[in-house]
Design a protein around this motif. Structure first.
Motif, PDB file in Angstrom:
ATOM      1  N   PHE B 334    -115.851 -42.879 -35.901  1.00 28.18           N
ATOM      2  CA  PHE B 334    -115.896 -44.241 -35.376  1.00 28.18           C
ATOM      3  C   PHE B 334    -115.555 -44.274 -33.889  1.00 28.18           C
ATOM      4  CE2 PHE B 334    -111.350 -45.235 -34.773  1.00 28.18           C
ATOM      5  CZ  PHE B 334    -110.770 -44.125 -35.383  1.00 28.18           C
ATOM      6  N   ASN B 335    -115.715 -45.439 -33.303  1.00 24.49           N
ATOM      7  CA  ASN B 335    -115.198 -45.705 -31.963  1.00 24.49           C
ATOM      8  C   ASN B 335    -114.573 -47.085 -31.938  1.00 24.49           C
ATOM      9  OD1 ASN B 335    -115.496 -43.606 -30.009  1.00 24.49           O
ATOM     10  ND2 ASN B 335    -117.718 -43.825 -30.154  1.00 24.49           N
ATOM     11  N   ALA B 341    -113.503 -42.374 -26.400  1.00 24.33           N
ATOM     12  CA  ALA B 341    -112.854 -41.767 -27.568  1.00 24.33           C
ATOM     13  C   ALA B 341    -111.516 -41.109 -27.234  1.00 24.33           C
ATOM     14  CB  ALA B 341    -113.799 -40.742 -28.194  1.00 24.33           C
ATOM     15  N   GLN B 342    -111.482 -40.390 -26.115  1.00 25.49           N
ATOM     16  CA  GLN B 342    -110.271 -39.646 -25.775  1.00 25.49           C
ATOM     17  C   GLN B 342    -109.099 -40.588 -25.457  1.00 25.49           C
ATOM     18  OE1 GLN B 342    -111.379 -35.808 -24.123  1.00 25.49           O
ATOM     19  NE2 GLN B 342    -110.124 -36.388 -22.402  1.00 25.49           N
ATOM     20  N   ASP B 343    -109.429 -41.744 -24.853  1.00 23.38           N
ATOM     21  CA  ASP B 343    -108.381 -42.738 -24.585  1.00 23.38           C
ATOM     22  C   ASP B 343    -107.861 -43.312 -25.903  1.00 23.38           C
ATOM     23  OD1 ASP B 343    -108.589 -42.547 -21.749  1.00 23.38           O
ATOM     24  OD2 ASP B 343    -110.427 -43.716 -21.854  1.00 23.38           O
ATOM     25  N   ALA B 344    -108.783 -43.516 -26.839  1.00 26.29           N
ATOM     26  CA  ALA B 344    -108.371 -43.999 -28.163  1.00 26.29           C
ATOM     27  C   ALA B 344    -107.468 -42.947 -28.825  1.00 26.29           C
ATOM     28  CB  ALA B 344    -109.595 -44.274 -29.034  1.00 26.29           C
ATOM     29  N   GLY B 345    -107.820 -41.686 -28.655  1.00 22.77           N
ATOM     30  CA  GLY B 345    -107.028 -40.600 -29.252  1.00 22.77           C
ATOM     31  C   GLY B 345    -105.585 -40.621 -28.782  1.00 22.77           C
ATOM     32  N   SER B 346    -105.393 -40.816 -27.472  1.00 24.40           N
ATOM     33  CA  SER B 346    -104.028 -40.889 -26.937  1.00 24.40           C
ATOM     34  C   SER B 346    -103.299 -42.109 -27.475  1.00 24.40           C
ATOM     35  CB  SER B 346    -104.054 -41.019 -25.410  1.00 24.40           C
ATOM     36  OG  SER B 346    -104.467 -39.820 -24.856  1.00 24.40           O
ATOM     37  N   TYR B 347    -104.037 -43.198 -27.595  1.00 15.45           N
ATOM     38  CA  TYR B 347    -103.449 -44.423 -28.112  1.00 15.45           C
ATOM     39  C   TYR B 347    -102.965 -44.217 -29.558  1.00 15.45           C
ATOM     40  CZ  TYR B 347    -103.166 -49.033 -30.135  1.00 15.45           C
ATOM     41  OH  TYR B 347    -102.739 -50.128 -30.829  1.00 15.45           O
ATOM     42  N   PHE B 348    -103.809 -43.591 -30.384  1.00 14.97           N
ATOM     43  CA  PHE B 348    -103.394 -43.309 -31.767  1.00 14.97           C
ATOM     44  C   PHE B 348    -102.176 -42.375 -31.777  1.00 14.97           C
ATOM     45  CE2 PHE B 348    -107.843 -44.543 -32.912  1.00 14.97           C
ATOM     46  CZ  PHE B 348    -107.502 -45.596 -33.738  1.00 14.97           C
ATOM     47  N   ASN B 349    -102.187 -41.403 -30.874  1.00 10.95           N
ATOM     48  CA  ASN B 349    -101.037 -40.498 -30.760  1.00 10.95           C
ATOM     49  C   ASN B 349     -99.754 -41.288 -30.526  1.00 10.95           C
ATOM     50  OD1 ASN B 349     -99.584 -37.971 -30.285  1.00 10.95           O
ATOM     51  ND2 ASN B 349     -99.606 -38.575 -28.137  1.00 10.95           N
ATOM     52  N   PHE B 391    -102.982 -47.289 -39.870  1.00 10.41           N
ATOM     53  CA  PHE B 391    -104.092 -46.868 -39.015  1.00 10.41           C
ATOM     54  C   PHE B 391    -104.984 -48.069 -38.659  1.00 10.41           C
ATOM     55  CE2 PHE B 391    -108.622 -45.364 -39.416  1.00 10.41           C
ATOM     56  CZ  PHE B 391    -108.725 -44.772 -38.177  1.00 10.41           C
ATOM     57  N   VAL B 392    -105.278 -48.904 -39.652  1.00  6.54           N
ATOM     58  CA  VAL B 392    -106.128 -50.079 -39.413  1.00  6.54           C
ATOM     59  C   VAL B 392    -105.418 -51.054 -38.470  1.00  6.54           C
ATOM     60  CG1 VAL B 392    -107.212 -52.080 -40.517  1.00  6.54           C
ATOM     61  CG2 VAL B 392    -107.381 -49.827 -41.595  1.00  6.54           C
ATOM     62  N   GLU B 393    -104.098 -51.210 -38.661  1.00  4.57           N
ATOM     63  CA  GLU B 393    -103.311 -52.058 -37.755  1.00  4.57           C
ATOM     64  C   GLU B 393    -103.446 -51.555 -36.311  1.00  4.57           C
ATOM     65  OE1 GLU B 393    -101.609 -55.041 -37.748  1.00  4.57           O
ATOM     66  OE2 GLU B 393    -102.673 -55.026 -39.691  1.00  4.57           O
ATOM     67  N   ALA B 394    -103.356 -50.225 -36.156  1.00  2.00           N
ATOM     68  CA  ALA B 394    -103.458 -49.627 -34.818  1.00  2.00           C
ATOM     69  C   ALA B 394    -104.839 -49.876 -34.222  1.00  2.00           C
ATOM     70  CB  ALA B 394    -103.161 -48.129 -34.885  1.00  2.00           C
ATOM     71  N   CYS B 395    -105.865 -49.776 -35.063  1.00  2.00           N
ATOM     72  CA  CYS B 395    -107.234 -50.017 -34.573  1.00  2.00           C
ATOM     73  C   CYS B 395    -107.371 -51.424 -33.993  1.00  2.00           C
ATOM     74  CB  CYS B 395    -108.256 -49.847 -35.703  1.00  2.00           C
ATOM     75  SG  CYS B 395    -108.562 -48.138 -36.159  1.00  2.00           S
ATOM     76  N   LYS B 396    -106.698 -52.397 -34.636  1.00  5.65           N
ATOM     77  CA  LYS B 396    -106.805 -53.792 -34.200  1.00  5.65           C
ATOM     78  C   LYS B 396    -106.490 -53.950 -32.726  1.00  5.65           C
ATOM     79  CE  LYS B 396    -105.847 -56.170 -38.533  1.00  5.65           C
ATOM     80  NZ  LYS B 396    -104.781 -56.755 -39.353  1.00  5.65           N
ATOM     81  N   SER B 397    -105.444 -53.232 -32.278  1.00  7.84           N
ATOM     82  CA  SER B 397    -105.033 -53.397 -30.884  1.00  7.84           C
ATOM     83  C   SER B 397    -105.483 -52.214 -30.023  1.00  7.84           C
ATOM     84  CB  SER B 397    -103.516 -53.583 -30.811  1.00  7.84           C
ATOM     85  OG  SER B 397    -102.878 -52.626 -31.622  1.00  7.84           O
ATOM     86  N   GLY B 398    -106.486 -51.494 -30.498  1.00  8.09           N
ATOM     87  CA  GLY B 398    -106.970 -50.304 -29.796  1.00  8.09           C
ATOM     88  C   GLY B 398    -107.501 -50.586 -28.400  1.00  8.09           C
ATOM     89  N   GLY B 399    -107.909 -51.838 -28.145  1.00  7.29           N
ATOM     90  CA  GLY B 399    -108.413 -52.191 -26.821  1.00  7.29           C
ATOM     91  C   GLY B 399    -107.351 -52.035 -25.742  1.00  7.29           C
ATOM     92  N   ASP B 400    -106.081 -52.155 -26.137  1.00  6.61           N
ATOM     93  CA  ASP B 400    -104.976 -52.005 -25.182  1.00  6.61           C
ATOM     94  C   ASP B 400    -104.534 -50.553 -25.122  1.00  6.61           C
ATOM     95  OD1 ASP B 400    -104.959 -54.803 -24.919  1.00  6.61           O
ATOM     96  OD2 ASP B 400    -103.696 -54.965 -26.702  1.00  6.61           O
ATOM     97  N   PHE B 401    -105.496 -49.669 -24.898  1.00  4.22           N
ATOM     98  CA  PHE B 401    -105.192 -48.238 -25.060  1.00  4.22           C
ATOM     99  C   PHE B 401    -104.214 -47.713 -24.036  1.00  4.22           C
ATOM    100  CE2 PHE B 401    -109.007 -48.507 -22.472  1.00  4.22           C
ATOM    101  CZ  PHE B 401    -108.783 -47.592 -21.459  1.00  4.22           C
ATOM    102  N   LEU B 402    -104.071 -48.402 -22.882  1.00  4.36           N
ATOM    103  CA  LEU B 402    -103.116 -47.907 -21.882  1.00  4.36           C
ATOM    104  C   LEU B 402    -101.667 -48.121 -22.322  1.00  4.36           C
ATOM    105  CD1 LEU B 402    -104.760 -48.714 -18.441  1.00  4.36           C
ATOM    106  CD2 LEU B 402    -104.555 -46.498 -19.542  1.00  4.36           C
ATOM    107  N   ASP B 403    -101.470 -48.850 -23.428  1.00  3.01           N
ATOM    108  CA  ASP B 403    -100.126 -48.962 -24.012  1.00  3.01           C
ATOM    109  C   ASP B 403     -99.517 -47.580 -24.229  1.00  3.01           C
ATOM    110  OD1 ASP B 403    -100.321 -51.629 -24.113  1.00  3.01           O
ATOM    111  OD2 ASP B 403    -100.437 -51.829 -26.300  1.00  3.01           O
TER     112      ASP B 403
END
Lengths: 147, 407
Positions: B334-335, B341-349, B391-403
């Protein structure tokens, strides 16, 4: 003074450079030195091109695919290094790498590049935040074949 | 079915934190976590009977021989093969390289090797090499627009020039399970060899090499609870006998003289030159026993349920693009909209969630998904619905990846 930048301002600067990258173009000119930077551990693939005349970095441009961190850091770097002497550029690189490594550094020479001060919170992204800087470092050291 | 909370107690890694959150490990297609029994089995080898195999006349060396060869029996039973058809390798990549090299003598100029655009590099590059060496032709079996490989598509690509069909049982990017049995049957109708990359299937479903009638099957130990550096190559005995081994050295010959005359061991030892990965075989044996205790069918069923649960929840979010909602295995590709993708990866981390970003080695597939990069969450039987909720909760706010850097 840069530490007076609030986190919100830092985020804005990164997003601004990510969405409106500066000096992002490909130059077809043999006088430019070109280096290709990629890595097996991430998907960034960035070319940096530098025109050095009379010991001055007259032009610094870049192009390629990258994440927000690699794109914004390379964009900020291109503005920072343009017009500097080789010695000044080396000093900026030295201080930038020191900042990323959480060592003492001179914030005055880094200007907007200080927005990456928190990179070590996401150690996997250190490669992204330094990709352009490592490229120019190789060019200045004459180590172009080992991108 | 099994009690996932009981199972989780067997995996010490799950007690760890990442970025001050409980670790949510969704990178199982890259490698799996290890249960205590596997770690203990490896430790026991080094603590209690450390010696080489096939070499010694003393008690502990004999014990190593027994454990090593017993490992071969355990693997054989696990995939319904004969023990003499089981070659230990360092992993899927080495297995596929042995097969490609070994089939070289059977491939002539103008012959065709069929693969797909969804193959992992390890099932592409060895064939590129052989094709170049023998002036053979690499052909791609077309995928459906969903990215699936169907028997019809293979049927239309096979020809009298086809010598090899080499495909993944489960794609590492999209997670579709192919109908290996039908594909093998079609391949054999043209007298070609059927090579199955089972790296993403052996850990997750009941693999029966005899039922599929595959000529060669390769998989890795580390993706199925075993240690890294151990893998399995299954080959039909007759074919293993005909093949030239990729590696030469000690343990694979019966005799040699200074004139260069060499006598080779019979399979599988012919392919096991040099001191083997003994701790790897012992660890993998323990891993297989653990998997069999839970039951491969239970594992497959549970993962399907998890995947379905995750997809249903993710589909409700309008900022998530899923590329493979209909694939059967526990891989979700997914994206987050407008996030690299890589920014999302750091965000999930930053939320303690381990996912993989990038092109997952199947670099050719980019042309197919029309995106430069994707995020991959891959599940295993020790993952839970609660983890998917987080994980789904995290996806919701994934747009704020610089968090990930500033929050």
């Amino acid at each position: 003074m840069h530490f007076s930048l609030s986190p919100e301002m830092m985020r804005e600067i990164i997003m601004d450079h990510y969405t409106n990258p500066r000096n992002k173009r490909e130059v077809d000119d043999k006088n430019y030195q070109t280096i290709y930077m990629d890595s097996t551990s991430c998907i960034d693939k960035i070319y940096v091109q530098v025109l050095i005349k009379d010991n001055i970095l007259v032009d610094v441009v870049w192009h390629g695919i990258g994440c927000a961190i690699s794109s914004a850091s390379t964009s900020i770097m291109s503005e920072l290094l343009k017009g500097k002497t080789v010695d000044e550029a080396n000093n900026i690189l030295k201080n930038y790498f020191a900042m990323i490594d959480e060592k003492d550094f001179d914030e005055n020479v880094l200007d907007e590049a200080v927005v990456f001060i928190n990179t070590s919170r996401q150690p996997a992204r250190i490669k992204c935040a330094t990709i352009g800087y490592r490229g120019v470092d190789k060019i200045l050291k004459g180590d172009k074949d080992n991108g | 079915m099994f009690d996932v909370n009981e199972i989780r107690k067997d995996f010490p890694m799950l007690k760890n934190k990442m970025q001050n959150h409980d670790l949510i490990y969704f990178d199982n297609a890259a490698t799996s976590l290890k249960p205590t029994c596997v770690i203990k089995a490896i430790n026991d080898y080094y603590l209690k009977y450390c010696a080489n195999a096939h070499r010694g006349d003393y008690d502990i060396a004999h014990k190593v021989d027994e454990e090593y060869e017993n490992g071969r029996n355990i693997v054989a039973k696990f995939i319904n093969a004969n023990p003499n058809e089981i070659v230990f390798t360092s992993g899927t990549t080495m297995g596929l390289n042995i097969v490609a090299y070994g089939l070289m003598d059977k491939i002539n100029e103008g012959d065709e090797i069929l693969i797909t655009e969804a193959e992992h590099a390890s099932n592409v590059l060895p064939w590129f090499k052989i094709a170049k060496e023998k002036n053979a032709i690499i052909k791609y079996i077309p995928l459906t627009k969903e990215g699936k490989l169907t028997p019809d598509s293979l049927k239309n690509t096979l020809s009298n020039k086809t010598k090899v069909v080499a495909i993944a049982h489960v794609s590492n990017v999209l997670g579709y399970v192919v109908d290996a049995k039908t594909l093998a049957k079609l391949t054999h109708q043209y007298g070609a060899y059927f090579v199955l990359d089972a790296a993403q299937s052996a850990p997750h479903l009941k693999l029966d090499v005899k039922d599929i009638d595959a000529d060669f099957v390769c998989f890795s130990g580390h993706k199925m609870l075993g240690p890294t550096g151990i893998g399995v190559l299954y080959g039909k005995y007759k074919l293993l006998k005909e093949m030239d081994p990729l590696m030469s050295g000690g343990g694979m010959n019966t005799r040699f003289d200074m004139c260069g005359d060499v006598g080779l061991q019979i399979p599988p030892l012919k392919f096991e030159a040099g001191t083997q990965n003994i701790e790897g075989v012992i660890g993998l044996s323990s891993a297989i026993k653990y998997l069999e205790k839970i039951g491969m069918n239970n594992i497959e069923e549970y993962e399907k349920e998890l995947k379905k649960y995750a997809v249903e929840k993710l589909k409700k979010l309008d900022n998530v693009i899923i590329y493979n909602e209909n694939s059967e295995s526990g891989i979700i590709t997914f994206n987050i909209k407008d996030v690299f993708a890589q920014d999302a990866g750091s965000y999930f981390n930053s939320k303690g969630i381990a996912v993989r970003t990038g092109l997952h080695c199947a670099k050719i597939l980019v042309n197919f998904l029309h995106t430069e990069a994707t995020v991959r969450a891959s599940l295993y039987f020790y993952n839970t619905k609660e983890e998917i909720d987080a994980f789904v909760e995290a996806c919701k706010s994934g747009g704020d990846f610089l968090d990930a850097f500033f929050a």
